[in-house]
Write an enzyme that holds these catalytic residues in place. Structure first.
Site, PDB file in Angstrom:
ATOM      1  N   CYS A   1      13.982  37.120   7.416  1.00  0.00           N
ATOM      2  CA  CYS A   1      14.857  35.961   7.669  1.00  0.00           C
ATOM      3  C   CYS A   1      16.245  36.381   8.127  1.00  0.00           C
ATOM      4  CB  CYS A   1      14.970  35.101   6.409  1.00  0.00           C
ATOM      5  SG  CYS A   1      13.370  34.631   5.764  1.00  0.00           S
TER       6      CYS A   1
ATOM      7  N   HIS B   1      15.389  26.114   8.662  1.00  0.00           N
ATOM      8  CA  HIS B   1      15.312  27.578   8.609  1.00  0.00           C
ATOM      9  C   HIS B   1      14.144  28.105   9.449  1.00  0.00           C
ATOM     10  CE1 HIS B   1      15.716  31.590   7.221  1.00  0.00           C
ATOM     11  NE2 HIS B   1      14.946  31.534   6.146  1.00  0.00           N
TER      12      HIS B   1
HETATM   13  N1  COA Z   1      13.035  19.538   1.349  1.00  0.00           N
HETATM   14  C1  COA Z   1      12.934  18.202   1.397  1.00  0.00           C
HETATM   15  N2  COA Z   1      11.902  17.541   1.965  1.00  0.00           N
HETATM   16  C2  COA Z   1      10.923  18.320   2.482  1.00  0.00           C
HETATM   17  C3  COA Z   1      10.951  19.715   2.457  1.00  0.00           C
HETATM   18  C4  COA Z   1      12.070  20.328   1.859  1.00  0.00           C
HETATM   19  N3  COA Z   1      12.137  21.658   1.809  1.00  0.00           N
HETATM   20  N4  COA Z   1       9.829  20.194   3.044  1.00  0.00           N
HETATM   21  C5  COA Z   1       9.118  19.130   3.440  1.00  0.00           C
HETATM   22  N5  COA Z   1       9.767  17.987   3.101  1.00  0.00           N
HETATM   23  C6  COA Z   1       9.338  16.615   3.310  1.00  0.00           C
HETATM   24  C7  COA Z   1       8.811  16.370   4.697  1.00  0.00           C
HETATM   25  O1  COA Z   1       9.817  15.956   5.584  1.00  0.00           O
HETATM   26  C8  COA Z   1       7.801  15.271   4.445  1.00  0.00           C
HETATM   27  O2  COA Z   1       8.502  14.033   4.306  1.00  0.00           O
HETATM   28  P1  COA Z   1       7.962  12.687   4.991  1.00  0.00           P
HETATM   29  O3  COA Z   1       6.620  12.438   4.321  1.00  0.00           O
HETATM   30  O4  COA Z   1       9.010  11.671   4.642  1.00  0.00           O
HETATM   31  O5  COA Z   1       7.850  12.998   6.448  1.00  0.00           O
HETATM   32  C9  COA Z   1       7.244  15.613   3.080  1.00  0.00           C
HETATM   33  O6  COA Z   1       8.267  16.385   2.419  1.00  0.00           O
HETATM   34  C10 COA Z   1       5.972  16.428   3.147  1.00  0.00           C
HETATM   35  O7  COA Z   1       6.164  17.477   4.082  1.00  0.00           O
HETATM   36  P2  COA Z   1       5.203  18.738   4.178  1.00  0.00           P
HETATM   37  O8  COA Z   1       5.597  19.576   5.346  1.00  0.00           O
HETATM   38  O9  COA Z   1       3.788  18.264   4.072  1.00  0.00           O
HETATM   39  O10 COA Z   1       5.605  19.520   2.851  1.00  0.00           O
HETATM   40  P3  COA Z   1       4.825  20.691   2.210  1.00  0.00           P
HETATM   41  O11 COA Z   1       4.527  20.297   0.795  1.00  0.00           O
HETATM   42  O12 COA Z   1       3.701  21.138   3.080  1.00  0.00           O
HETATM   43  O13 COA Z   1       5.932  21.874   2.201  1.00  0.00           O
HETATM   44  C11 COA Z   1       7.402  23.325   1.039  1.00  0.00           C
HETATM   45  C12 COA Z   1       6.984  21.870   1.288  1.00  0.00           C
HETATM   46  C13 COA Z   1       8.567  23.342   0.078  1.00  0.00           C
HETATM   47  C14 COA Z   1       6.230  24.109   0.431  1.00  0.00           C
HETATM   48  C15 COA Z   1       7.795  23.976   2.392  1.00  0.00           C
HETATM   49  O14 COA Z   1       8.868  23.243   2.952  1.00  0.00           O
HETATM   50  C16 COA Z   1       8.218  25.420   2.217  1.00  0.00           C
HETATM   51  O15 COA Z   1       7.353  26.295   2.120  1.00  0.00           O
HETATM   52  N6  COA Z   1       9.517  25.739   2.213  1.00  0.00           N
HETATM   53  C17 COA Z   1      10.003  27.097   2.021  1.00  0.00           C
HETATM   54  C18 COA Z   1       9.933  27.907   3.302  1.00  0.00           C
HETATM   55  C19 COA Z   1      10.284  29.331   3.059  1.00  0.00           C
HETATM   56  O16 COA Z   1       9.851  29.942   2.090  1.00  0.00           O
HETATM   57  N7  COA Z   1      11.085  29.946   3.955  1.00  0.00           N
HETATM   58  C20 COA Z   1      11.500  31.311   3.820  1.00  0.00           C
HETATM   59  C21 COA Z   1      12.510  31.447   2.771  1.00  0.00           C
HETATM   60  S1  COA Z   1      12.811  33.108   2.277  1.00  0.00           S
END
Ligand code: COA
Length: 411
Positions: free
Chosen positions: A92, A360
């Protein structure tokens, strides 16, 4: 450490970061869009032909798009061949490190003008596929095979911080609320709504109402991802690109009367696996990289007017504000609750919404931080401007802290 000659940022551009908007586009198209905007932002004009070398931060177009060898591809699509094009991969922190590489290439005297950017097109994969791909940036033998994912690794850091300092999930929630507030003011951000607005929208669909943000954040609509981190403690999965144009300080005035100078930079590494670290409540690489950057710039933490720090998870912002010296150890969470890191606080942090709300696309994040400082220090950040900002800092972390790049900017 010092630079043999000065380096300036003379142009910057970025795509909006988003999870759906760029469906159907490739990373090369996103990169070209950001590069065109960067060239267009140069006050006295800049042809991409002025660029002598290209550095591209990219974590894994290989897994996300089945496309490796990203740098010459970008050079080709920008019409820059046969100039040198180098991909930088540090998870990252890929484009934060690329900014350092570009600055060092100019400082060495090799080039006067370089283009540095970052790009990631993550949303070709499902969340499961993204999680699996991101996990390649952790230690495969000692962490991934033991079941760790990135939310899990940062959850461990949060638990350690809570245990040592008595910090709490409520403090993390204050960071999410602040960063979503800032993201709502940033037209390039992935999420452009206050948490309360999201609470109303998501609640309506399920016949639920919330009297304030905390009620929503404690509800089933903010599920636990990896205890104690919940959905709104995590950055989203985003697509996007950011590009900056760097020049030698002595030629910067050819491009603009208001260059933003890179006054200091630093970079450090640390043990990849958390079990090999002496202390999980701090990132040693942040402290070392910051010390280098402060020393080179001749400033201290107290001189920083605005900072973009790596808040891939809310706990990461707490640790960054402590490790960068903004607050004493164990006080970062309380400072956020007290509003000290808000846009109008005494230590504004992540005015663009941070990774939490701006998004990100991992390889693009470091360059997007430099983009933000280019706007902030020129007074061009619009509704998320930190008034009177003259000295800025960027802090970009690879994985759980095995790589950290820091830059300090001034006018
Ligand atoms: N914060 C707030 N809302 C979020 C979100 C977040 N991080 N991620 C997704 N959403 C929302 C989406 O917009 C969607 O909303 P909607 O239904 O109103 O459109 C809903 O939540 C579902 O989205 P989806 O993509 O299906 O979520 P998910 O459960 O598949 O993924 C996480 C959620 C947290 C697992 C994913 O965002 C993630 O893995 N984040 C971390 C990424 C990471 O690790 N990056 C590297 C860092 S070192």
């Amino acid at each position: 450490m010092r630079l043999s000659r000065g380096v300036a940022v003379v142009g910057a551009g970025m795509t909006r970061f988003h999870h759906k908007l760029h469906a159907g586009k490739t990373s090369r198209e996103l990169f070209v869009e950001a590069a065109r905007e960067a060239a267009g932002s140069v006050d006295s004009g800049c042809e991409l032909g002025d660029v002598e070398a290209l550095f591209v931060g990219n974590f894994s177009s290989d897994a996300f798009e089945h496309q490796a060898h990203t740098a010459p591809l970008m050079a080709d699509w920008l019409g820059l061949c046969p100039r040198a094009a180098t991909r930088v991969e540090d998870a990252c922190a890929s484009s934060g490190v690329a900014v350092n590489m570009g600055a060092l290439a100019i400082a060495s005297g090799a080039y006067d003008v370089v283009l540095v950017g970052g790009v990631e097109k993550m949303r070709n994969l499902t969340t499961e596929g993204v999680t699996d791909t991101l996990a390649m940036a952790a230690d495969d033998i000692y962490e991934v095979s033991a079941g760790f994912t990135f939310p899990g690794l940062y959850a461990s850091l949060a638990t350690a911080h809570f245990a040592r300092y008595g910090s709490s999930w409520e403090q993390l929630a204050a960071i999410a609320i602040k960063n979503h507030h800032n993201g709502a003011l940033n037209p390039k951000a992935h999420f452009q709504s206050e948490i309360m607005e999201t609470a109303r929208r998501r609640g309506e669909r399920r016949g639920m109402t919330f009297s304030d943000e905390m009620e929503f954040l404690r509800s089933s609509l903010n599920p636990v991802i990896a205890y104690p981190l919940r959905l709104f403690d995590c950055c989203p999965v985003s697509d996007g690109a950011a590009v900056v144009i760097l020049s030698a300080a002595e030629v910067a005035k050819r491009f603009t009367d208001t260059p933003v100078y890179i006054r200091g930079l630093g970079q450090a590494s640390d043990a990849m696996s958390l079990h090999d670290r002496a202390d999980l409540t701090t990132l040693r690489a942040t402290r070392v990289a910051a010390e280098q950057a402060y020393g080179m710039a001749g400033v201290s933490a107290d001189d920083i007017d605005v900072a973009d720090v790596h808040d891939c998870f809310t706990i990461a912002e707490v640790m960054a504000t402590e490790d960068l010296g903004f607050f004493p150890r164990g006080e970062g969470g309380r400072a956020a609750v007290e509003g000290r890191t808000a846009l109008d606080g005494d230590r504004p942090v992540n005015p663009d919404g941070g990774l939490k709300a701006k998004g990100h696309p991992v390889g693009a994040t470091g360059a997007a931080m430099t983009y933000e400082m280019f706007l902030q220090l020129r007074g061009e950040a619009g509704r998320h401007q930190v008034e009177g900002a003259e000295v800025g800092l960027t802090h970009n972390v690879g994985a759980s802290g095995a790589t950290v790049a820091v830059q300090i900017y001034g006018r």
